[in-house]
Scaffold this active site. Structure first.
Site, PDB file in Angstrom:
ATOM      1  N   HIS A  42      30.036  19.661  38.016  1.00  0.00           N
ATOM      2  CA  HIS A  42      28.772  19.481  38.733  1.00  0.00           C
ATOM      3  C   HIS A  42      28.862  18.547  39.924  1.00  0.00           C
ATOM      4  CE1 HIS A  42      25.727  21.592  36.316  1.00  0.00           C
ATOM      5  NE2 HIS A  42      26.467  21.292  35.272  1.00  0.00           N
ATOM      6  N   LYS A 101      22.216  11.714  49.071  1.00  0.00           N
ATOM      7  CA  LYS A 101      21.035  12.575  49.210  1.00  0.00           C
ATOM      8  C   LYS A 101      20.195  12.176  50.430  1.00  0.00           C
ATOM      9  CE  LYS A 101      20.850  13.537  44.233  1.00  0.00           C
ATOM     10  NZ  LYS A 101      20.989  15.008  44.188  1.00  0.00           N
ATOM     11  N   LYS A 154      13.157  25.316  43.242  1.00  0.00           N
ATOM     12  CA  LYS A 154      11.777  25.202  42.748  1.00  0.00           C
ATOM     13  C   LYS A 154      10.782  25.126  43.905  1.00  0.00           C
ATOM     14  CE  LYS A 154      13.842  22.645  38.985  1.00  0.00           C
ATOM     15  NZ  LYS A 154      14.233  21.290  38.575  1.00  0.00           N
TER      16      LYS A 154
END
Length: 846
Positions: free
Chosen positions: A374, A572, A678
């Site tokens: 991951h 991020k 999402k």
């Protein structure tokens, strides 16, 4: 009660059983019974939590009927079962999801309303299970949902953490952590199985001997033994009878209480073992900045892995005479490196406990396990110091050394003139502090290794696992992540779901998400676009109401909702988002009459307790919010909100309300992402780099419906290779310099120039994640976003395309690929046995 036979006519009048019936009348009666008999209270005395739990038990009864039918079918047919091992399962609330998957949401709403209660209020009573932190755990939850929906025999294994990672609060702009007591009132969804406990060993030493056949054997003599107690949570599929188990393990002392210590007056010592043992399942991800934290993490990982493997072997042997065919009946998936010690534990069990020879044990192990990677971040590829590993798991260290010896001998035979290759692929890292490389162990010990997005898999092959790919190219697969549309569209966005079902003539799209493509024909339908916008506005109003309640900030639902919610991490780049806010703020301060489309910037996410820089980013976000929101020059054009304690339930409100989804990680750093999916499923546009699954999302929705900026992964690599100098960007870009200078001046820190100095220094003199290099491209892209949002007709069309072209990113597609290409697992139909009076009594065969 089940049926009544009229003694005169002998005509049978069917009456539903209170534990399984689905009519509104039966559901109301079951609710009342559970309130009385399980909660032990009358409606006049009951609190909201009592009503919630009575309802939860009512729904669990209906799940258990299917759950037990599922388990019985698997046992009777001796099917191949997928075992999913994960340190996290971020399940979200069970009640609403169970109502959706059972297909009784509206019936329950009617039953609750007729009983004088409010279903929405009862749904809010449920605590989010504190079993995960971010994308890794939520992916595991989506996979369990899809496994059950696709009727694939499966079982999740993890830890029943008493406290989740933490509940995040914000104090003076800083993240503060308080315990996540999600189990404080108990958990009505789980079933304890103490009779199926297992023993877990730690520490001690090993002793070698020769058995009566002259074979060398090893006995592990531990100095600590812990008991693992399983708890099963039923996980239902969507409108099928399959309900698979999630089995979570709680640690318990082998000796709870020492009377001799207590009688001697040593009261603490009497319960010391109990306290030490139970710490293992106490907290999700203890801070590992200390030696004690590192030890506890390793204990946690081995604990749940050993519990799971002992349980899997026990299940197998109940239907098979030996373990030779284990891989024909069990597929074990390692969700990242946390459970990688399972490779060594399986070998220990097969060799030491079941007297198997090494070659046969290794063949079974390799063919049973598969490994999902991951991350591309080196620090996230776990390594355990030999000193710690050997002290806690002495037998496993011996086994790992033997695996490594045999593996390196094989590699040397293939490449005798490349000693550096041996050092790179070794399971043991020799430089500095010797350590066990868990990713290498998982790769060598598995028959399949997969990345979680096309780019991620390619970068694994070219970078982190390059040598292993060259050695074993057939082992490597890509399995782009997906998310379940049942929770993230149907449950989260019911009005949009109703629109989909209306136009498609039913809800079969929830099991075939590609069907949404048929809705593209409505893009040019003005009435359809109006309804689409109205639904988005309702969702934004719902989020605005929550912001007002919890943050006391009033936001304009007609403004662009620009949202970034995810774990806080430098790669991020939440602070790049903040830099855009400051850029707009600076422009307003220079020219208060400037025309800037109104925007509401919304952030959410947790920083790891020991990650100071991530916490500083949260502080900066809140500090900027305090200044921007209160500056009269802004005139409501900008609002900044940080939503504390982001979790799955909050996500169900946030994703449907978003206009713009921020997916701005440095290219080559994000493995996949699932928040991006999402958001897009719910009609948000993405602003993002070519990173992770962003690439595939852009391919699916169309480049014209995606706001792309920034360097590619190759360009990031090349710039670093050339010698990246972030100061040059600071010195040559006036707006960037103005942003950094305003932060450094103390403008957002009440005049304190030192508060954000660590963050500024990191960017100016290191900038590991290339924020300054991508700044200008990001700002220009955000200007395109603002202009596009002003054309609401065009924006709505883009929104529709984003949503209806997301079929690829259903977790059902991902799971079907795993089942076919890696697990070799087949669907098994579950027939639900109708409860009748004839089979109600116990009839136990002696």
């Amino acid at each position: 009660m089940n049926q009544y036979i009229n003694p005169t006519t002998e005509n049978q009048i069917q009456v539903e059983d209170d534990r399984t019936g689905m009519s509104v009348t039966t559901l109301r009666r079951a609710l009342a019974d559970n309130l009385f008999y399980l909660q032990g209270t009358y409606e006049s005395m009951a609190k909201q939590d009592d009503f919630y739990r009575a309802l939860a038990y009512t729904i669990r009864d209906r799940l258990l009927q299917r759950f037990l039918s599922t388990i019985r079918t698997y046992n009777e047919k001796d099917v191949k079962v997928v075992y999913y091992l994960s340190a996290e399962f971020l399940m979200g609330r069970h009640l609403g999801n169970s109502l959706i998957n059972l297909g009784i949401y509206e019936k329950i709403r009617q039953a609750i309303t007729e009983s004088g209660l409010n279903l929405d209020e009862l749904l809010e009573q449920e605590d989010d299970p504190g079993l995960g932190n971010g994308g890794l755990g939520r992916l595991a939850a989506c996979f369990l949902d899809s496994l059950a929906t696709l009727e694939i025999p499966a079982m999740g294994h993890g830890i029943r953490y008493e406290f989740g990672i933490f509940t995040q609060t914000v104090q003076d702009g800083w993240q503060a952590e308080i315990p996540d007591k999600w189990l404080r009132f108990g958990n009505p969804w789980e079933i304890a199985r103490p009779a199926e406990k297992v023993e877990i060993k730690f520490g001690g030493h090993t002793e070698g001997y020769h058995d009566d056949k002259g074979h060398y054997r090893v006995t592990w003599v531990p100095d600590e033994t812990v008991i693992g107690i399983p708890y099963d949570t039923p996980v239902p599929g969507y409108k099928v009878n399959t309900v698979n188990p999630l089995r979570l393990w709680r640690a318990e002392a082998s000796v709870d209480f020492k009377f001799e210590e207590f009688n001697a007056g040593n009261y603490d010592g009497a319960v010391a073992d109990k306290m030490s043992s139970e710490t293992i399942s106490k907290v999700l991800y203890p801070n590992d900045n200390t030696p004690q934290g590192k030890e506890l993490r390793l204990k946690q990982q081995y604990f749940f892995v050993s519990c799971a493997l002992q349980d899997i072997i026990r299940r197998h042997l109940s239907h098979n005479k030996n373990l030779d065919n284990l891989y024909d009946k069990a597929a074990i998936q390692l969700n990242d490196t946390h459970p990688a010690v399972a490779i060594a534990e399986m070998m220990r069990l097969l060799i030491d406990e079941y007297d198997m020879d090494w070659e046969r044990a290794w063949h079974i192990t390799q063919h049973t396990f598969a490994y999902t990677n991951h991350t591309l971040l080196p620090e996230a590829l776990e390594r355990w110091a030999i000193s710690l590993f050997g002290r806690l798991l002495p037998r496993h260290l011996e086994i790992i050394y033997e695996i490594n010896r045999r593996f390196l001998t094989q590699v040397h035979t293939w490449f005798p003139k490349d000693p550096e290759l041996l050092a790179r692929v070794s399971l043991i890292e020799e430089g500095g502090e010797k350590s066990v490389r868990m990713a290498n162990l998982a790769t060598v010990g598995s028959h399949a290794v997969n990345g979680v997005a096309a780019l991620h898999t390619e970068l694994l092959k070219k970078g982190v696992l390059k040598d292993f790919y060259q050695l074993f190219p057939d082992k490597f697969f890509n399995k782009t992540n997906g998310v379940t549309p049942r929770r993230w569209v149907l449950l989260s966005n019911p009005k949009l779901s109703a629109l989909f079902s209306e136009k498609l003539g039913g809800d079969s799209w929830l099991r075939d998400f590609d069907q949404l493509r048929q809705l593209e024909k409505y893009v040019d339908d003005a009435e359809f676009r109006n309804r689409w916008r109205a639904i988005k506005q309702e969702n934004k109003a719902k989020l605005a109401e929550r912001i007002l309640k919890h943050n006391r900030i009033e936001v304009d639902i007609n403004s662009l909702f620009d949202i970034q919610v995810k774990r806080i991490h430098e790669y991020k780049r939440q602070h790049l988002d903040v830099f855009n806010i400051i850029t707009l703020y600076n422009r307003i301060k220079q020219n208060p009459n400037i025309d800037i489309p109104p925007r509401t910037f919304i952030f959410g996410g947790k920083a790891a307790p020991g990650y100071y820089m991530a916490k500083l980013i949260i502080k900066l976000t809140n500090a900027v919010a305090d200044v921007v929101n209160d500056d009269p020059d802004v005139h409501g054009r900008l609002k900044v909100v940080f939503l504390a304690n982001f979790n799955a339930s909050l996500g169900q409100i946030i994703y449907p309300a978003a206009d713009l989804s921020e997916q701005i990680s440095t290219a080559g750093k994000e493995a996949s992402g699932t928040g991006n999916m999402k958001f897009a499923m719910n009609g948000a546009m993405t602003i993002g780099t070519l990173d992770g699954a962003n690439i595939e999302i852009r391919e699916e929705v169309g480049a014209e419906n995606f706001f792309l900026f920034g360097m590619t992964a190759q360009e990031v690599f090349d710039l670093k290779a050339q010698g990246y100098k972030p100061l040059e960007y600071y010195n040559t870009n006036a707006e960037l310099k103005a942003v950094i200078d305003r932060i450094a001046s103390g403008h957002f820190s009440k005049g304190n120039p030192n508060l954000f100095k660590p963050l500024i220094d990191s960017l100016l003199y290191n900038d590991q994640y290339m924020l300054l290099a991508d700044y200008q491209s990001y700002i220009e892209c955000q200007e395109r976003v603002g202009k596009a949002f002003q054309d609401q007709e065009k924006w709505t069309k883009m929104s529709i395309y984003n949503s209806v072209r997301m079929g690829k990113f259903s977790s059902d597609r991902t799971i079907m690929e795993y089942a076919k290409e890696i697990w070799g697992a087949q669907p098994v139909k579950i027939d639900q046995e109708t409860y009748t009076q004839d089979n109600a009594g116990l009839k136990v065969d002696s």
